[in-house]
Enzyme design. Structure first.
Site, PDB file in Angstrom:
ATOM      1  N   ASP A   1       1.782 -44.142 -17.686  1.00 56.03           N
ATOM      2  CA  ASP A   1       2.290 -45.480 -17.967  1.00 56.03           C
ATOM      3  C   ASP A   1       3.195 -45.953 -16.839  1.00 56.03           C
ATOM      4  O   ASP A   1       3.861 -45.152 -16.189  1.00 56.03           O
ATOM      5  CB  ASP A   1       3.065 -45.459 -19.291  1.00 56.03           C
TER       6      ASP A   1
ATOM      7  N   ASN B   1      -6.667 -51.218 -24.130  1.00 55.57           N
ATOM      8  CA  ASN B   1      -6.589 -51.848 -22.814  1.00 55.57           C
ATOM      9  C   ASN B   1      -7.691 -52.880 -22.609  1.00 55.57           C
ATOM     10  O   ASN B   1      -7.609 -53.717 -21.696  1.00 55.57           O
ATOM     11  CB  ASN B   1      -6.678 -50.806 -21.700  1.00 55.57           C
TER      12      ASN B   1
END
Length: 315
Positions: free
Chosen positions: A89, A138
């Site tokens: 991340d 995503n």
């Protein structure tokens, strides 16, 4: 801090150096610290007309080396995790700091960090590492960003299959997730890498792409029910067959051990669905450092924190 269910949280605040009287640095917090911006290239030692800058760079290289050696000595005294999972991340925030706007360039920086992770895991004899590179959620992002992420993944997987060090270290590449929703080119690259490394047996690199923890559990239950149906089982028998052990046998990578340690970069303190089933007894470690800026000392701190935990597995 202990979380219900037996998992434990660790949080790095970046002032690790203060604990060692031999090293006096005010703070090494996050990717903004002097140490995290350390230039370790040979060119940093070359005269450039700025003696103060060169001296400062040399000082931090020395301190970094000393601290890394210290961490290595500490963790080699205890057992290593068999399986480390990492939630990658902070790519976009790291790109913003560096003035990058092209998604392909932003995620290429993150993909390059994979080589370092494999180096560190090989050095510590960690047998399995799972990297969550693209989630099913995503897919809600912009087409340009999705394209940039998947392009970086495809290029890196292709490079891994061709890299002599992959085969020298006997690294097997495996992908998990709903690969059927990906483009044909990236699926072809994944299958080619899996085939090229199938006989390697010292380390498994599991790439979670188009992956979601809930989706994995749903797919496992569906696979279990299909298997029971193919055997002609009655509905009562099918119901009785649904056990934790039976579901576990149908997970994406059922043959691999559950993760001992899960690391998340960028300061977010949540799993976001990563290995939901398998992480029931995992130890969690969260660091503020963005993924592309993740350093070896950050990784070693995570291993040291894992080794300091008292793992009771619910007992």
């Amino acid at each position: 801090m202990t979380v219900r269910g037996g998992a434990t949280l660790g949080m790095v605040k970046g002032d690790e150096f203060r604990r060692d009287p031999r090293i006096t640095i005010t703070s090494v917090r996050n990717s903004h610290s002097d140490l995290s911006q350390l230039d370790t290239s040979p060119s940093a030692m070359e005269p450039n007309g700025n003696n103060k800058s060169a001296s400062r760079s040399l000082l931090f290289r020395i301190l970094y080396w000393i601290y890394e050696r210290r961490l290595l000595r500490q963790i080699h005294k205890r057992s290593m995790p068999r399986h480390v999972g990492i939630i990658l991340d902070g790519n976009r925030r790291h790109g913003l700091q560096r003035g990058l706007s092209n998604p392909r360039e932003i995620y290429r920086c993150g993909a390059e960090k994979l080589d370092d992770i494999l180096d560190w895991c090989a050095e510590l004899s960690i047998r399995t590492v799972t990297l969550w590179v693209f989630s099913t959620e995503n897919l809600k992002r912009s087409p340009a960003e999705i394209s940039g992420i998947l392009a970086a993944i495809e290029a890196k997987i292709t490079a891994l299959a061709r890299d002599p060090s992959t085969h020298r270290r006997r690294i097997r590449v495996k992908a998990i997730g709903r690969l059927d929703i990906l483009s044909e080119s990236i699926v072809d690259a994944i299958r080619a890498a899996e085939a090229a490394t199938a006989s390697n047996n010292l380390m498994t690199l599991m790439i979670a792409v188009a992956y979601g923890g809930r989706e994995e559990i749903v797919d496992a239950v569906r696979a279990l029910l299909k298997a029971q149906s193919a055997e002609g089982a009655s509905l009562p028998d099918v119901i009785e067959s649904i056990t934790p052990e039976a579901i576990a046998r149908h997970l994406y990578a059922a043959e691999l051990p559950d993760p001992d340690l899960i690391i998340r970069t960028s300061g977010e303190i949540r799993l976001s669905g990563f290995l939901l089933w398998q992480s029931v007894h995992s130890e969690f470690y969260f660091t503020d450092v963005f993924w592309p800026a993740f350093r070896k000392i950050d990784f070693l701190r995570a291993i040291r924190a894992y080794q300091a935990r008292n793992r009771r597995f619910g007992r």
